[in-house]
Structure formats: structure tokens, C-alpha cells
Design a protein around this motif. Structure first.
Motif, PDB file in Angstrom:
ATOM      1  N   ARG A 192     -18.858  36.254 103.624  1.00  0.00           N
ATOM      2  CA  ARG A 192     -19.093  35.138 102.724  1.00  0.00           C
ATOM      3  C   ARG A 192     -18.030  34.320 102.290  1.00  0.00           C
ATOM      4  NH1 ARG A 192     -23.779  34.271 100.387  1.00  0.00           N
ATOM      5  NH2 ARG A 192     -22.501  33.676  98.151  1.00  0.00           N
TER       6      ARG A 192
ATOM      7  N   SER B 129     -18.904  30.766 102.490  1.00  0.00           N
ATOM      8  CA  SER B 129     -20.033  30.197 101.201  1.00  0.00           C
ATOM      9  C   SER B 129     -18.859  29.550 100.307  1.00  0.00           C
ATOM     10  CB  SER B 129     -20.729  31.272 100.709  1.00  0.00           C
ATOM     11  OG  SER B 129     -21.560  31.690 101.364  1.00  0.00           O
ATOM     12  N   TYR B 130     -17.842  30.201  99.888  1.00  0.00           N
ATOM     13  CA  TYR B 130     -16.957  29.881  99.047  1.00  0.00           C
ATOM     14  C   TYR B 130     -16.326  28.542  99.706  1.00  0.00           C
ATOM     15  CZ  TYR B 130     -16.904  34.055  96.356  1.00  0.00           C
ATOM     16  OH  TYR B 130     -17.187  35.375  95.516  1.00  0.00           O
TER      17      TYR B 130
ATOM     18  N   ARG C  55     -23.656  44.414 101.802  1.00  0.00           N
ATOM     19  CA  ARG C  55     -24.108  43.011 101.414  1.00  0.00           C
ATOM     20  C   ARG C  55     -23.470  42.122 101.729  1.00  0.00           C
ATOM     21  NH1 ARG C  55     -26.836  41.248  95.518  1.00  0.00           N
ATOM     22  NH2 ARG C  55     -28.168  39.637  96.522  1.00  0.00           N
ATOM     23  N   LEU C  56     -22.299  42.002 101.887  1.00  0.00           N
ATOM     24  CA  LEU C  56     -21.406  40.676 102.293  1.00  0.00           C
ATOM     25  C   LEU C  56     -21.401  40.716 103.704  1.00  0.00           C
ATOM     26  CD1 LEU C  56     -18.318  41.504  99.940  1.00  0.00           C
ATOM     27  CD2 LEU C  56     -20.457  40.254  99.500  1.00  0.00           C
TER      28      LEU C  56
ATOM     29  N   GLU D 180     -20.133  41.217  85.545  1.00  0.00           N
ATOM     30  CA  GLU D 180     -20.450  41.948  86.793  1.00  0.00           C
ATOM     31  C   GLU D 180     -19.581  43.079  87.157  1.00  0.00           C
ATOM     32  OE1 GLU D 180     -22.901  38.415  86.259  1.00  0.00           O
ATOM     33  OE2 GLU D 180     -20.739  38.427  86.405  1.00  0.00           O
TER      34      GLU D 180
ATOM     35  N   ALA E 137     -20.617  42.405  92.850  1.00  0.00           N
ATOM     36  CA  ALA E 137     -21.752  41.342  92.440  1.00  0.00           C
ATOM     37  C   ALA E 137     -20.965  40.139  92.342  1.00  0.00           C
ATOM     38  CB  ALA E 137     -22.344  41.980  90.998  1.00  0.00           C
TER      39      ALA E 137
ATOM     40  N   TYR F  93     -19.885  38.071  94.288  1.00  0.00           N
ATOM     41  CA  TYR F  93     -19.699  37.371  95.704  1.00  0.00           C
ATOM     42  C   TYR F  93     -21.169  36.778  95.638  1.00  0.00           C
ATOM     43  CZ  TYR F  93     -15.520  39.850  96.802  1.00  0.00           C
ATOM     44  OH  TYR F  93     -14.493  40.513  96.913  1.00  0.00           O
ATOM     45  N   VAL F  94     -22.007  37.077  94.896  1.00  0.00           N
ATOM     46  CA  VAL F  94     -23.483  36.806  95.269  1.00  0.00           C
ATOM     47  C   VAL F  94     -24.342  36.374  94.154  1.00  0.00           C
ATOM     48  CG1 VAL F  94     -23.685  38.417  97.339  1.00  0.00           C
ATOM     49  CG2 VAL F  94     -24.342  39.123  94.839  1.00  0.00           C
ATOM     50  N   ASP F  95     -25.443  35.705  94.421  1.00  0.00           N
ATOM     51  CA  ASP F  95     -26.411  35.154  93.381  1.00  0.00           C
ATOM     52  C   ASP F  95     -25.873  34.351  92.315  1.00  0.00           C
ATOM     53  OD1 ASP F  95     -28.097  36.701  94.889  1.00  0.00           O
ATOM     54  OD2 ASP F  95     -27.803  38.826  93.731  1.00  0.00           O
TER      55      ASP F  95
ATOM     56  N   PHE G 294     -21.854  34.575  91.826  1.00  0.00           N
ATOM     57  CA  PHE G 294     -21.371  33.772  92.710  1.00  0.00           C
ATOM     58  C   PHE G 294     -21.339  32.073  92.002  1.00  0.00           C
ATOM     59  CE2 PHE G 294     -21.885  30.493  96.085  1.00  0.00           C
ATOM     60  CZ  PHE G 294     -20.720  30.509  96.802  1.00  0.00           C
ATOM     61  N   GLU G 295     -22.248  31.540  91.542  1.00  0.00           N
ATOM     62  CA  GLU G 295     -22.489  30.383  91.275  1.00  0.00           C
ATOM     63  C   GLU G 295     -21.551  30.038  89.896  1.00  0.00           C
ATOM     64  OE1 GLU G 295     -23.880  27.940  92.754  1.00  0.00           O
ATOM     65  OE2 GLU G 295     -24.939  29.116  94.424  1.00  0.00           O
TER      66      GLU G 295
END
Length: 308
Positions: A55, A58-59, A208-209, A277, A281, A283-285, A288-289
Motif C-alpha cells: 500500500r 496508494s500513498y 490486509r496490506l 484507530e 487500521a 493504512y486503509v479505508d 487512510f483518507e
């Protein structure tokens, strides 16, 4: 290679590059934002046994869409980089990789060499603190859920698990001295399993990553179980003179928040953002935003021309 940009649908470009650290080739991605002007650049790498495919793209895509070039690398002995034995995490070597990455960034065309910043997460969140304290000329630092104190993190494990890791670490150090293959220990495990991280959210959060179809070894040389105790990069926060953002997870089960907050308070230009978080957590969803938006706002303020 073209990758998607932000809401304005601009296109950023990623290329595979490499640089040398020690005697080995370090593999990296170089993201370049649209435009002809020299862009500020973020040097980025992952946490304990993490690799860039977990991920970090993504960043980097989000930062690139905001106008930042990104150099995202794998440490020696991990991922696509050279180095043997594989999965041996040597803290000094990883810090040398960070210094080599910064030096390489200074050779790149199309990069504003006066605006090179660092981004690290988890274990590398500690590395960027140490690097900014030692390598001159860093413009800003983002330390996400940073590992700041080896002793504090070790206390998240139960004593019996710690004892078993220590035994494996001793065996691994003996094996290294005798020139044998490393003795491994799992990076993440389920509660009560022998692993460097075994909080309830560790195994599912780490896995999950990992992208579907990609294999990331869940092991490192066990010697880290001893050497990590002396690594307390948070102590160097007081020597980081550039702006530094600490993104701290309140429910962090791996890198406890309280020691990080104490170290952050000593950074001359430190800023803190808190998130409800846990360690994985972020890193995602939606988490992350939120964290990426905060990080871009921090970088825009301190790194972009006309910022603070």
C-alpha cells in the motif's frame, strides 16, 4: 507507467529505478507529478518487514497528485532489493539505506533538491526521525504510527513470548557467528503465538496490506528480537530541526502512543495529529483518507513554495 491522479484526473508517472547502498542494488519506484517545474520529493519506505507493494503505492499516488515526486524503496535484504541473507533486518543497514536514498534523490533531474522530505510508517517512522536528526538538509518529516521506543514496544508482548523470542534471537546470533543460515521468527502472529507482533489486530492487519496474488514473507531473522530493544529513535526527535508531523494512533497495539507523544513534545517544530484507530487500521479505508489529507496539508504548509 501511468497511474491515476487525484480528483482532477491528472496522470502521474511511475518508473522503476535503483540506487546503490553498500554493495547492493536498492530497488525503488520514482513517481513524478505532472508539470515541468522541479517538484519537491518525498523519500518513502515501509515498516518492519514491510515492502513497498504493501500500500505504499496508494500513498505515493496521492502525494504525487498533490504535486510531490516520491522515491519509494525496499530495504536491502527485503522485497525487490538485493542483499543477503534475505529477511535479515539490520537497523544500521536500514538507516544507511535511508541516507543512500536521500543522496540519490539529490541526483535526480526534475526534483527540487532543496525540498527533499521523509515519510515513514511504523518501524520506518522511527527511521525518519533518526535520519532527519543526522542527515542535513531535510525539509520536513512525516512519521506515521511511528516506532519510537524499543522497550515500550517490547512491553506489548507477554513475558513468555518475549522469553521464547529471546531464545530464538540467541540461536540466530550464534548461527550468524558460525556462518549458518538465519534462525527466523514470525513478524506477526495471533495472540499468544510467538511473533514480534501478536496483538489481536496484528496478523489480520498486516495481511490486509498484502495485495492479492503477492507473497510477502512473514518472518525476519530472530536477532532483531534483541537488537530492537536498544533502538529508541524517539530520543532523537529533539534534534530534528525541520518541521515534523507525528501521526499517532490512540489505540496503537505495537508502537504505544504515550512514549511517542512524550518524544514529539521535544521536537522543536513538531506537530501531532491523533487518530482513534489502531496501528494497522490507519493504512486503509476512511482512516487512510483522513491521515493522507492531514499529511498533504502539512507538506503544503511547510514544503511547497509559499508555504510556512
Amino acid at each position: 507507467m501511468a497511474v491515476g491522479g487525484g480528483e482532477d484526473k491528472r496522470m502521474a508517472y511511475r518508473e522503476n529505478v535503483c540506487f546503490t547502498s553498500g554493495e547492493d542494488r536498492v530497488s525503488a519506484w520514482l513517481y513524478r507529478p505532472p508539470g515541468k517545474s522541479a517538484a519537491p520529493l518525498l523519500v518513502m519506505a515501509h515498516g518492519l518487514a514491510g515492502v513497498r507493494t504493501m500500500r505504499l503505492d496508494s500513498y505515493a499516488e496521492r502525494f504525487c497528485a498533490a504535486g510531490y515526486a516520491c522515491l519509494v524503496f525496499d530495504y536491502r535484504n527485503f522485497g525487490d532489493s538485493e542483499g543477503r541473507p534475505r529477511q535479515v533486518l539490520d537497523i544500521g543497514m536500514q538507516l544507511a539505506d535511508w541516507a543512500a536514498a536521500v543522496a540519490y534523490a539529490h541526483t535526480l533531474d526534475g526534483v527540487d533538491h532543496g525540498r527533499i522530505s521523509l515519510w515513514g510508517t511504523s518501524f520506518s517512522g522511527g527511521h525518519v526521525i533518526a535520519t532527519a536528526a543526522r542527515v542535513p538538509g531535510i525539509s520536513a518529516v512525516v512519521a506515521q504510527c511511528p516506532f519510537t521506543d524499543g522497550i515500550a514496544s517490547a512491553r506489548t508482548l507477554r513475558p513468555l513470548v518475549t522469553a521464547r523470542i529471546t531464545a530464538l534471537a540467541v540461536r540466530d546470533l550464534v548461527a550468524a557467528w558460525m556462518g549458518r543460515s538465519p534462525v527466523m521468527v514470525p513478524v506477526v502472529g495471533r495472540p499468544d503465538e510467538v511473533a514480534l507482533m501478536n496483538a489481536p489486530d496484528a496478523y489480520p492487519g498486516f495481511m490486509r496490506l498484502v495485495p492479492e496474488g503477492v507473497t510477502v514473507p512473514n518472518e525476519v531473522a530472530a536477532r532483531l528480537g534483541i537488537t530492537i530493544l536498544a533502538y529508541r529513535p524517539g530520543r532523537l526527535a529533539a534534534k530534528v530541526t525541520c518541521p515534523i508531523l507525528f501521526c499517532v494512533c490512540e489505540a496503537d497495539s505495537v508502537a504505544p502512543a504515550n512514549p511517542t507523544l512524550r518524544y514529539a513534545a521535544k521536537a522543536p517544530r513538531g506537530e501531532v495529529k491523533m487518530y482513534p484507530e489502531g496501528h494497522f487500521a490507519i493504512y486503509v479505508d476512511d482512516a487512510f483518507e483522513r491521515v493522507v489529507a492531514d499529511q498533504i496539508a502539512f507538506l503544503d504548509k511547510h514544503v511547497k513554495p509559499g508555504g510556512g
